[in-house]
Design an enzyme around this catalytic site. Structure first.
Site, PDB file in Angstrom:
ATOM      1  NE  ARG A  18     184.877 -18.605  65.044  1.00  0.00           N
ATOM      2  CZ  ARG A  18     185.595 -19.424  64.274  1.00  0.00           C
ATOM      3  NH1 ARG A  18     186.719 -19.933  64.741  1.00  0.00           N
ATOM      4  NH2 ARG A  18     185.177 -19.737  63.061  1.00  0.00           N
TER       5      ARG A  18
ATOM      6  CG  ASP B 287     181.822 -18.186  63.157  1.00  0.00           C
ATOM      7  OD1 ASP B 287     182.077 -17.718  64.286  1.00  0.00           O
ATOM      8  OD2 ASP B 287     182.704 -18.517  62.346  1.00  0.00           O
TER       9      ASP B 287
END
Length: 222
Positions: A146, A144
């Site tokens: 983000r 991930d």
């Protein structure tokens, strides 16, 4: 601060952009869910163009808020591989029903931040038996990638101090708190699973800690 002028035009009060978020434009946007104020931002640090859909007066505390990661396949094409498109629709409906709220649509978050082409490659690996985490790592990419900094900056700019956060992801809550936005409540955004995405949702729960209690009510839920 958002003000609605008496002549029907929208004006945004002058505020100093925080860090990389520069407010560029605003316009009334009529949608199938209701009429929103679309506020456009430029993330000067990354170059991404961002948008917030604002409904009602969101200043202060308690605005119902969704940080929605861009997902072309789910949001635009209705892919059953994920629940993103359904979550987008459900969040907009919930904001209108609540009478006030904001949806920050986060560009650059495709495939949890790895980009569209890498996301498609990861989906190919998932079709061959890997889960979504294993697929990203096999491509040499983060599970991930983000960053929610710009989302917090946009909320600050809109005068939002605390939110009722529509999310099943504990990392979103932690990121907002880290960047100075209080989370008074985390509101589940649970979409009934499909055969095509049940394994994906289980991975989100088991590998990322998403709060998905409805999977236990699904036949064969892990």
């Amino acid at each position: 601060m958002i003000e609605v002028m008496t002549d029907g035009e929208d004006a945004l009060s002058a505020t100093t952009p925080r860090a990389g978020a520069e407010r560029v434009a605003q316009v009334r946007l009529s949608t199938g869910y209701g009429e929103f104020l679309a506020v456009g931002y430029l993330d000067r640090d990354r170059g991404d163009e961002q948008i917030a859909l604002v409904y009602g007066d969101v200043e202060g505390d308690g605005a119902l808020t969704r940080l929605h990661s861009e997902c072309l396949t789910g949001d635009s094409f209705g892919s059953n591989h994920c629940e993103c498109g359904d979550q987008l629709s459900a969040a907009l409906r919930a904001i209108v029903a609540a009478g006030r709220g904001v949806l920050v649509y986060l560009r650059g978050h495709e495939g949890r931040g790895i980009g569209l082409l890498a996301k498609l490659q990861a989906m190919q690996l998932q079709a061959e038996g890997m889960d979504t985490v294993e697929a990203n790592l096999a491509l040499g990419l983060p599970a991930d990638a983000r960053d929610y900094r710009v989302a917090a900056e946009i909320l600050h700019d809109l005068g939002v101090c605390s939110v009722r956060l529509m999310s099943n992801n504990p990392l979103k809550r932690a990121a907002l708190v880290e960047h100075g936005i209080e989370v008074g409540e985390q509101v589940p955004l649970l979409i009934p699973p499909r055969e095509e995405n049940i394994s994906y949702l289980r991975t989100k729960r088991e590998r990322f800690g998403h709060h998905l209690p409805h999977l236990d009510r699904t036949a064969g839920g892990a």
